[in-house]
Write a protein that holds these residues in place. Sequence first.
Motif, PDB file in Angstrom:
ATOM      1  N   ILE A  22       0.583  -1.674   0.371  1.00  0.00           N
ATOM      2  CA  ILE A  22       0.219  -0.010  -0.100  1.00  0.00           C
ATOM      3  C   ILE A  22       1.325   1.510   0.024  1.00  0.00           C
ATOM      4  O   ILE A  22       1.527   1.626   1.050  1.00  0.00           O
ATOM      5  N   VAL A  23       0.757   1.611  -1.105  1.00  0.00           N
ATOM      6  CA  VAL A  23       1.934   2.936  -1.179  1.00  0.00           C
ATOM      7  C   VAL A  23       3.218   2.234  -1.484  1.00  0.00           C
ATOM      8  O   VAL A  23       3.373   1.606  -2.892  1.00  0.00           O
ATOM      9  N   ASN A  24       3.909   2.228  -0.185  1.00  0.00           N
ATOM     10  CA  ASN A  24       5.479   1.780  -0.543  1.00  0.00           C
ATOM     11  C   ASN A  24       5.594   0.845   0.915  1.00  0.00           C
ATOM     12  O   ASN A  24       6.893   0.588   1.334  1.00  0.00           O
ATOM     13  N   GLU A  25       4.556   0.728   1.509  1.00  0.00           N
ATOM     14  CA  GLU A  25       5.376  -0.010   2.593  1.00  0.00           C
ATOM     15  C   GLU A  25       4.193  -1.031   2.397  1.00  0.00           C
ATOM     16  O   GLU A  25       3.226  -1.916   1.701  1.00  0.00           O
ATOM     17  N   PHE A  26       4.457  -2.133   3.088  1.00  0.00           N
ATOM     18  CA  PHE A  26       4.273  -3.522   2.540  1.00  0.00           C
ATOM     19  C   PHE A  26       4.026  -4.140   4.053  1.00  0.00           C
ATOM     20  O   PHE A  26       3.515  -4.342   4.837  1.00  0.00           O
ATOM     21  N   ILE A  27       2.624  -5.134   3.097  1.00  0.00           N
ATOM     22  CA  ILE A  27       1.646  -5.924   4.987  1.00  0.00           C
ATOM     23  C   ILE A  27       1.731  -7.504   4.294  1.00  0.00           C
ATOM     24  O   ILE A  27       1.652  -7.806   3.016  1.00  0.00           O
ATOM     25  N   CYS A  28       2.374  -8.321   5.102  1.00  0.00           N
ATOM     26  CA  CYS A  28       2.771  -9.574   5.386  1.00  0.00           C
ATOM     27  C   CYS A  28       1.253 -10.220   4.644  1.00  0.00           C
ATOM     28  O   CYS A  28      -0.136  -9.652   5.487  1.00  0.00           O
ATOM     29  N   ILE A  29       0.675 -10.864   4.825  1.00  0.00           N
ATOM     30  CA  ILE A  29      -0.638 -12.139   3.774  1.00  0.00           C
ATOM     31  C   ILE A  29      -1.070 -12.468   5.370  1.00  0.00           C
ATOM     32  O   ILE A  29      -2.213 -12.231   5.068  1.00  0.00           O
ATOM     33  N   SER A  30      -0.442 -12.721   6.315  1.00  0.00           N
ATOM     34  CA  SER A  30      -1.580 -13.101   7.513  1.00  0.00           C
ATOM     35  C   SER A  30      -2.116 -11.626   8.336  1.00  0.00           C
ATOM     36  O   SER A  30      -2.648 -12.248   8.876  1.00  0.00           O
ATOM     37  N   PHE A  48      -4.883  -2.109  13.960  1.00  0.00           N
ATOM     38  CA  PHE A  48      -4.602  -2.072  13.332  1.00  0.00           C
ATOM     39  C   PHE A  48      -4.889  -0.820  12.015  1.00  0.00           C
ATOM     40  O   PHE A  48      -4.252   0.273  11.406  1.00  0.00           O
ATOM     41  N   VAL A  49      -5.743  -0.087  12.975  1.00  0.00           N
ATOM     42  CA  VAL A  49      -6.056   1.537  12.129  1.00  0.00           C
ATOM     43  C   VAL A  49      -4.711   2.304  12.635  1.00  0.00           C
ATOM     44  O   VAL A  49      -4.143   3.196  11.651  1.00  0.00           O
ATOM     45  N   ASN A  50      -4.224   2.504  13.710  1.00  0.00           N
ATOM     46  CA  ASN A  50      -2.775   3.161  13.922  1.00  0.00           C
ATOM     47  C   ASN A  50      -1.623   2.280  12.620  1.00  0.00           C
ATOM     48  O   ASN A  50      -1.211   3.217  12.312  1.00  0.00           O
ATOM     49  N   ARG A  51      -1.550   1.274  12.442  1.00  0.00           N
ATOM     50  CA  ARG A  51      -0.528   1.317  11.064  1.00  0.00           C
ATOM     51  C   ARG A  51      -0.926   1.740  10.773  1.00  0.00           C
ATOM     52  O   ARG A  51      -0.151   1.854   9.846  1.00  0.00           O
ATOM     53  N   LEU A  52      -2.283   1.992   9.719  1.00  0.00           N
ATOM     54  CA  LEU A  52      -2.361   1.963   8.559  1.00  0.00           C
ATOM     55  C   LEU A  52      -2.399   3.290   8.410  1.00  0.00           C
ATOM     56  O   LEU A  52      -2.032   4.222   7.597  1.00  0.00           O
ATOM     57  N   ARG A  53      -2.869   4.125   9.277  1.00  0.00           N
ATOM     58  CA  ARG A  53      -2.817   5.585   9.550  1.00  0.00           C
ATOM     59  C   ARG A  53      -1.422   5.747   9.982  1.00  0.00           C
ATOM     60  O   ARG A  53      -0.771   6.920   9.086  1.00  0.00           O
ATOM     61  N   ARG A  54       0.476   5.449  10.079  1.00  0.00           N
ATOM     62  CA  ARG A  54       1.213   5.874   9.943  1.00  0.00           C
ATOM     63  C   ARG A  54       1.234   5.724   8.243  1.00  0.00           C
ATOM     64  O   ARG A  54       1.573   6.614   8.047  1.00  0.00           O
ATOM     65  N   ILE A  55       0.858   5.300   7.343  1.00  0.00           N
ATOM     66  CA  ILE A  55       1.008   5.171   6.237  1.00  0.00           C
ATOM     67  C   ILE A  55       0.157   6.767   5.414  1.00  0.00           C
ATOM     68  O   ILE A  55       0.962   7.505   4.473  1.00  0.00           O
ATOM     69  N   ALA A  56      -0.768   7.244   5.739  1.00  0.00           N
ATOM     70  CA  ALA A  56      -1.751   8.392   5.597  1.00  0.00           C
ATOM     71  C   ALA A  56      -0.201   9.352   5.707  1.00  0.00           C
ATOM     72  O   ALA A  56      -0.447  10.449   5.456  1.00  0.00           O
ATOM     73  N   VAL A  57       0.408   9.443   7.272  1.00  0.00           N
ATOM     74  CA  VAL A  57       0.752  10.565   7.672  1.00  0.00           C
ATOM     75  C   VAL A  57       2.553  10.228   6.810  1.00  0.00           C
ATOM     76  O   VAL A  57       2.780  11.639   6.931  1.00  0.00           O
ATOM     77  N   ARG A  58       2.572   9.058   6.636  1.00  0.00           N
ATOM     78  CA  ARG A  58       4.384   9.348   6.014  1.00  0.00           C
ATOM     79  C   ARG A  58       3.945   9.815   4.660  1.00  0.00           C
ATOM     80  O   ARG A  58       4.795  10.605   4.087  1.00  0.00           O
ATOM     81  N   TYR A  59       2.649   9.340   3.717  1.00  0.00           N
ATOM     82  CA  TYR A  59       2.751   9.484   2.162  1.00  0.00           C
ATOM     83  C   TYR A  59       1.898  10.879   2.222  1.00  0.00           C
ATOM     84  O   TYR A  59       1.263  11.277   1.311  1.00  0.00           O
TER      85      TYR A  59
END
Length: 61
Positions: A22-30, A48-59
């Motif tokens: 997602i963008v340039n971040e990797f999320i494993c299958i599990s 999980f929301v917090n981890r995904l929020r990192r993508i939005a903030v970073r990019y």
Amino acid sequence: MDQDRMETCIVCGQPKEEGIHIVNEFICISCEMEMVQTKVEDEKYPFFVNRLRRIAVRYHV
């Protein structure tokens, strides 16, 4: 496992070979499977929301 294909998951922090980007971040299958099956009421949902929020903030998505 082929070390050249390993990427670190932004959710669990573990090196894995297979997953999604997602963008340039990797999320494993599990982690992806666990995330899509987690209900809003589940106590792990905010994690999980917090981890995904990192993508939005970073990019600035």
